[in-house]
Design a protein around this motif. Structure first.
Motif, short mmCIF file in Angstrom:
data_model
loop_
_atom_site.label_atom_id
_atom_site.label_comp_id
_atom_site.label_asym_id
_atom_site.label_seq_id
_atom_site.Cartn_x
_atom_site.Cartn_y
_atom_site.Cartn_z
N PHE A 79 0.86 -1.17 0.00
CA PHE A 79 0.00 0.00 0.00
C PHE A 79 0.90 1.23 0.00
N VAL A 80 0.62 2.19 -0.87
CA VAL A 80 1.37 3.45 -0.87
C VAL A 80 0.38 4.60 -1.05
N PRO A 81 0.73 5.80 -0.60
CA PRO A 81 -0.13 6.95 -0.84
C PRO A 81 -0.24 7.23 -2.33
N SER A 82 -1.43 7.55 -2.79
CA SER A 82 -1.61 7.76 -4.23
C SER A 82 -0.72 8.87 -4.76
N GLU A 83 -0.48 9.91 -3.95
CA GLU A 83 0.33 11.03 -4.43
C GLU A 83 1.81 10.69 -4.52
N ASP A 84 2.21 9.53 -3.97
CA ASP A 84 3.63 9.17 -3.96
C ASP A 84 3.96 7.98 -4.87
N VAL A 85 2.96 7.36 -5.45
CA VAL A 85 3.19 6.09 -6.13
C VAL A 85 4.17 6.21 -7.30
N LYS A 86 4.08 7.29 -8.07
CA LYS A 86 4.89 7.37 -9.28
C LYS A 86 6.36 7.61 -8.98
N TRP A 87 6.67 8.47 -8.00
CA TRP A 87 8.09 8.67 -7.71
C TRP A 87 8.69 7.46 -7.01
N MET A 88 7.87 6.72 -6.25
CA MET A 88 8.37 5.49 -5.64
C MET A 88 8.72 4.45 -6.69
N LEU A 89 7.88 4.35 -7.72
CA LEU A 89 8.17 3.43 -8.82
C LEU A 89 9.46 3.85 -9.54
N LYS A 90 9.60 5.13 -9.78
CA LYS A 90 10.80 5.62 -10.46
C LYS A 90 12.05 5.30 -9.65
N LEU A 91 11.93 5.38 -8.34
CA LEU A 91 13.07 5.16 -7.47
C LEU A 91 13.53 3.70 -7.48
N GLN A 193 17.02 11.74 -7.20
CA GLN A 193 17.67 12.24 -5.99
C GLN A 193 16.65 12.76 -5.00
N GLU A 194 15.65 13.49 -5.49
CA GLU A 194 14.60 13.99 -4.60
C GLU A 194 13.84 12.83 -3.95
N GLY A 195 13.64 11.75 -4.70
CA GLY A 195 12.97 10.58 -4.15
C GLY A 195 13.77 9.94 -3.03
N LEU A 196 15.09 9.86 -3.20
CA LEU A 196 15.95 9.31 -2.14
C LEU A 196 15.85 10.15 -0.88
N ILE A 197 15.87 11.45 -1.05
CA ILE A 197 15.77 12.35 0.12
C ILE A 197 14.42 12.18 0.80
N GLU A 198 13.36 12.13 0.01
CA GLU A 198 12.01 11.96 0.55
C GLU A 198 11.90 10.64 1.31
N LEU A 199 12.42 9.58 0.73
CA LEU A 199 12.34 8.27 1.36
C LEU A 199 13.14 8.24 2.66
N GLY A 200 14.24 8.96 2.70
CA GLY A 200 15.08 8.99 3.88
C GLY A 200 14.56 9.93 4.96
N GLY A 201 13.51 10.68 4.66
CA GLY A 201 12.92 11.58 5.64
C GLY A 201 13.77 12.78 5.92
#
Length: 203
Positions: A79-91, A193-201
């Protein structure tokens, strides 16, 4: 640090013993992603972390496109938030797909075949159709593409990592598939890179 202290900290950080969110989508958003390989256990995990969620309210959050189920971070379903699904896939896509090349070769699924599969799947789902796994595999078989010996499973998750499909709402006791772009037309776009930062909090 003793085992009881560690276990208490885990329960607190996992939002099991701490104050609980109001809605299923808040649970998923706060955790970032929630393992959903086993659908009913995943639904239970969300319900455990909310103040008063029911099976119906969680299914409504899926049907209302507030949370999305798809293959993502570790090559498994979340399960992932709908607003985050695409950048998570890209990552995660390039790494997961790269690791699977040998297995795809064993299954006889080269890139030309997979591209054909994606075209068949797109045509089966376009127009916001919701199609069960068995029916979607039947479309592939009708196009002359064998789905036996785990080929079907690998075709579907390959299509998910290419951003083509995700799971839709339940149809009876069966999950459906939908086109991701139709199901979640608006989602945050982040660079790798932005996705990595987001994932790392990090900020």
């Amino acid at each position: 640090m003793t085992n009881p202290i560690i276990s208490d900290a885990r329960l607190y950080n996992q939002r099991i013993s701490s104050s609980k969110p109001q809605t299923p989508e808040q649970v998923v958003k706060e955790l970032g992603a929630l393992q959903a390989q086993d659908y009913m256990q995943a639904v239970w995990a969300i319900g455990l972390r909310t103040q008063a969620a029911t099976l119906l309210s969680i299914q409504e959050a899926i049907a209302d496109r507030k949370i999305v189920i798809t293959w993502t971070l570790r090559g498994t379903i979340h399960f992932v938030p709908s607003e985050d699904v695409k950048w998570m896939l890209k990552l995660s896509a390039s790494r997961v797909l790269g690791q699977a090349k040998g297995r795809f070769a064993q299954l006889g699924l080269d890139e030309d075949t997979l591209e054909l599969c994606r075209r068949v799947i797109y045509n089966a789902l376009k127009g916001e159709r919701q199609v069960t796994r068995s029916d979607l595999l039947a479309h592939l078989e009708s196009a002359g593409i064998s789905t036996a010996n785990q080929r079907g499973y690998h075709i579907l998750w390959n299509s998910a990592y290419h951003g083509l499909i995700c799971f839709g709402p339940m149809s009876g006791k069966q999950q459906t598939f939908v086109l991701l772009e139709e199901w979640v037309p608006f989602s945050r776009e982040l660079s790798f890179q932005e996705g990595l930062i987001e994932l790392g909090g990090q900020e």
